[in-house]
Write an enzyme that holds these catalytic residues in place. Structure first.
Site, PDB file in Angstrom:
ATOM      1  N   TYR A 124     -17.672  10.131  18.202  1.00 48.19           N
ATOM      2  CA  TYR A 124     -18.533  11.151  18.518  1.00 48.19           C
ATOM      3  C   TYR A 124     -19.321  10.931  16.951  1.00 48.19           C
ATOM      4  O   TYR A 124     -20.186  12.716  16.236  1.00 48.19           O
ATOM      5  CB  TYR A 124     -18.125  12.069  18.863  1.00 48.19           C
ATOM      6  N   LYS A 176      -4.913   5.712  23.241  1.00 47.92           N
ATOM      7  CA  LYS A 176      -5.161   5.216  23.583  1.00 47.92           C
ATOM      8  C   LYS A 176      -4.358   3.873  23.194  1.00 47.92           C
ATOM      9  O   LYS A 176      -5.574   2.052  23.485  1.00 47.92           O
ATOM     10  CB  LYS A 176      -6.789   5.140  24.778  1.00 47.92           C
ATOM     11  N   ASP A 210      -4.797   8.455  29.521  1.00 50.71           N
ATOM     12  CA  ASP A 210      -4.612   8.596  31.420  1.00 50.71           C
ATOM     13  C   ASP A 210      -3.229   9.397  31.903  1.00 50.71           C
ATOM     14  O   ASP A 210      -3.941   9.961  32.856  1.00 50.71           O
ATOM     15  CB  ASP A 210      -5.054   6.777  31.977  1.00 50.71           C
ATOM     16  N   ASP A 234     -12.266  16.474  24.390  1.00 48.11           N
ATOM     17  CA  ASP A 234     -13.353  16.923  24.911  1.00 48.11           C
ATOM     18  C   ASP A 234     -13.121  16.650  26.434  1.00 48.11           C
ATOM     19  O   ASP A 234     -13.188  18.141  27.014  1.00 48.11           O
ATOM     20  CB  ASP A 234     -14.968  16.090  24.660  1.00 48.11           C
TER      21      ASP A 234
END
Ligand code: NAD
Length: 340
Positions: A124, A176, A210, A234
């Site tokens: 972001y 991740k 995930d 988010d």
């Protein structure tokens, strides 16, 4: 409690109604904030020609503490999001989103988790471009993710300190790093290093994002706190709000070294603005987070307990929760519980 100066932005749409209700319950709690009321959003465009006037920024710079209603983002006109501008201006690096089951009978009964999202880095940062290839002006798009050791360590430290102050037992680092070995890898490595410093009092583990999403849907009660990067935070924080009945009961805080801003997660709800039927709970819970922040933990707890009792025991609910109470009736019921 000593009187403390704080900035108040009532916000647009339902903002004035839910803020009025919140001030009423703070009054019942005998909370002493000296409010410096400032404009933001559409109200500021109308009054000062800009959604974020300098006077508002100056006020927050001075008080370092702000309760904010929802702001309508003006469409067109080149205005940037006020929320993003505030985040950048005050380096509000930690986004705090508690999620707790309040209304019984929903999908999950015992959810009580807090997600801490890094608020200034990751995907972001705004380095998001398209490139022309041949005749296609937008043939290729590229975004850059920036993760720093310093940024990762400070948000991890914030999460573990929050855990200590709020009696939380476990922090899960979400990442991740199996695929994004550099960026997510650095976040994981940095957060783990901070976790070691707190190992005597707070348990920590890590999970791939995930798998975290799946586990949140299967068994959300297993989570106590999560700390993660901007994009994952988010998505997961809205996912978590959905587990307990949506955004109507969800407060949030953006906290930095120079200021702390507390707000409901929902928007200005133009469809019901002015009707006196909005649910003020999220704004009241945002005020409770603000009380925690200024170390008024007892008053914050009392406010949360009053809101829960009114919804669950007294069955006084606004329309979004299937009830018929107006905003004012709800505020009166919460004030009554506080004074009882
Ligand atoms: P919204 O959250 O305002 O409304 C979505 C739906 O939820 C509407 O049906 C609304 O009536 C309902 N709702 C929201 N809050 C409620 C409450 N307290 N009580 C009862 N019902 C409630 O989302 P939107 O319609 O997408 O956005 C409206 C405006 O708010 C937009 O300009 C958007 O940019 C802005 N917005 C601001 C913030 C913020 O300031 N933090 C956050 C989200 C959206």
């Amino acid at each position: 409690m000593t009187t403390r100066e704080a900035t108040l932005i009532v916000g647009d749409g339902i903002g004035p109604e839910i803020t009025q209700a919140t001030l009423q319950v703070l009054d019942a709690l005998d909370v002493k904030f000296d409010w410096d009321e400032q404009y933001g959003g559409m109200a500021a465009v109308e009054n000062a020609g800009t959604p974020l006037p300098n006077a508002t920024l100056d006020s927050i710079r001075r008080t370092r503490l702000c309760l904010k209603g929802p702001l309508t983002t003006p469409v067109g006109g080149g205005y940037r999001s006020v929320n993003v501008a505030l985040r950048q201006e005050f380096d509000l690096y930690a986004n705090v989103r508690p999620t707790k089951t309040i209304v019984p009978g929903g999908r999950y009964e015992n959810v009580d988790l807090v997600i801490i999202r890094e608020n200034t880095e990751g995907l972001y940062v705004g380095l998001d471009y398209t490139f022309k290839i041949g005749g296609d002006r937008r043939a290729l798009a590229q975004a850059m993710s920036i993760v720093t050791r310093e940024g990762s360590e400070r948000v991890a430290k914030f999460a573990f300190e929050y855990a200590k102050t709020h009696g939380r037992k476990k922090v899960t680092i979400v990442h991740k790093a199996n695929i994004l070995k550099a960026t997510s890898g650095l976040f994981l490595e940095s957060a783990k290093r901070i976790a070691e410093q707190y190992a005597a009092s707070i348990v920590s583990d890590d999970k791939i994002v995930d798998n975290t999403a799946m586990q949140l849907v299967i068994k959300p009660e297993q989570f106590d706190m999560i700390v993660t990067t901007n994009l994952f935070g988010d998505i997961l924080s809205d996912l978590a709000a959905g587990l307990v009945g949506g955004l109507g009961l969800a407060p949030g805080a953006n906290i930095g070294t120079h200021a702390a801003i507390f707000e409901p997660v929902h928007g200005s709800a133009p469809d019901i603005a002015g009707k006196g039927i909005a649910n003020p709970s999220a704004q009241m819970l945002a005020a409770a987070m603000m009380l925690d922040h200024v170390n008024e933990l007892g008053k914050a707890k009392k406010l949360r307990q009053a809101i829960e009792a009114v919804i669950v025991k007294d069955n006084v609910r606004t329309a979004d929760l299937g009830g018929r109470a107006t905003t004012a009736e709800f505020a009166k019921a919460v004030s009554g519980r506080i004074r009882a």
